[in-house]
Write an enzyme that holds these catalytic residues in place. Sequence first.
Site, PDB file in Angstrom:
ATOM      1  CE  LYS A 210      -3.791  -1.926   2.839  1.00  0.00           C
ATOM      2  NZ  LYS A 210      -4.934  -1.689   1.939  1.00  0.00           N
ATOM      3  NE  ARG A 284     -10.680 -10.473  -1.181  1.00  0.00           N
ATOM      4  CZ  ARG A 284     -11.012  -9.593  -2.117  1.00  0.00           C
ATOM      5  NH1 ARG A 284     -11.310  -9.996  -3.340  1.00  0.00           N
ATOM      6  NH2 ARG A 284     -11.038  -8.301  -1.846  1.00  0.00           N
TER       7      ARG A 284
END
Length: 434
Positions: A210, A284
């Site tokens: 990020k 996830r």
Amino acid sequence: MEIILSYQQANAVWGEKTILSFNDKQATIHLQNNEKTDRTLIQRAARKLRNIGIQEVELLGDNWALESCWAFYQGFYTAKQDYSIEFPHLDDEPQDELLARIECSDFVREIINEPAQNLTPVKLAEHAAEFILNQSDIYNKKSAVSFQIVSGEELEQQGYHGIWTVGKGSTNPPAMLQLDFNPTNDPNAPISACLVGKGITFDSGGYSLKPSDGMSTMRTDMGGAALLTGALGLAITRGLNQRVKLYLCCAENLVSSHAFKLGDIITYRNGITAEVLNTDAEGRLVLADGLIEADNQHPKFIIDCATLTGAAKVALGNDYHAALSMDENLVAELFRSAQDENEPFWRLPFEDFHRSQISSSFADIANIGSVPIGAGASTATAFLSYFIKNYQKNWLHIDCAATYRKSGSDLWGVGATGIGIQTLANLLLLKSEE
């Protein structure tokens, strides 16, 4: 400063339609005699008071009630907690409810705001278990709680390959909390609900790194785990008498020589293989382990909560949690609960065709969408659906876009909000009565 509520308009000297006026050491919040509007006005007024440096207040007068006190608290709260509020005396039941909301909300907001240097995956699991034990003890239900924390290499050995894969890059070991709230004390009692929370205590993005601006708030990526823990705690204080299991999937997603890489393939306990095409889509991957475990318990319904996608925030900002499910009845019950509790949820689409949009050439599925312009929140839900046998029924996914505010608003200070605790607690109670 003393704070009173009034249904009279302020003197014109304070400005047209002002919501706040002052007299010596007393402030008056001017209401409109509309329940929903007035709650918002009170929260906005509380925020204004904090923004002008007011730190100590006493709520006075006969117009204060449960919801007005709670609205004021929500707006007055700041992450530094450098304030004090003296509430008016309420009747026993609303007084107990107010204190329960504050206690559960404070747990959620404080643990989300906690720096990642203090809150490791194992500590998150421990703090959540301790909180549920304490809530149960207050209501003489401590014996109803049992739990275990599976951590480190034990995760790999027991087949929790998603949590292990995401967390193995950190020196702080990943962990899974498995908590059973069983007020019946019958080991064979049916399970009303399983709750599965994403507990990424820091998310660097891994090798799909990020940018700094996006990483600055990633200590909050365990907001789903916090929300479900707080909701279960509040449901217990409200008299939950059905069995509920809580699974928190906790890890740090960091870069190191041990970290997982793009192109890696995870083989889950249910036989599904998943190719990693983006290490920043790690939530996830850990939730899959929790959903498999939850599904194997055969509960009446499953809820998972996660700060899962930027797509949900793009769609809804920080103002709503996103709900995705194919179960129309369960969605309807969620929104009834949200309306009862005055909390903001919004439905996003999830259909079977989304399941075909996460294809992989090397595994059963990939952890990101495979179409050029995909619905990110929907394809993330599609990934999760592969880990629940009957995903069309009795499963609700919450993408927690309203968990945290990087900048304040006229209603909320910077930091965690606690939005959703009441709604999910209400839903647990509603479903337990069916």
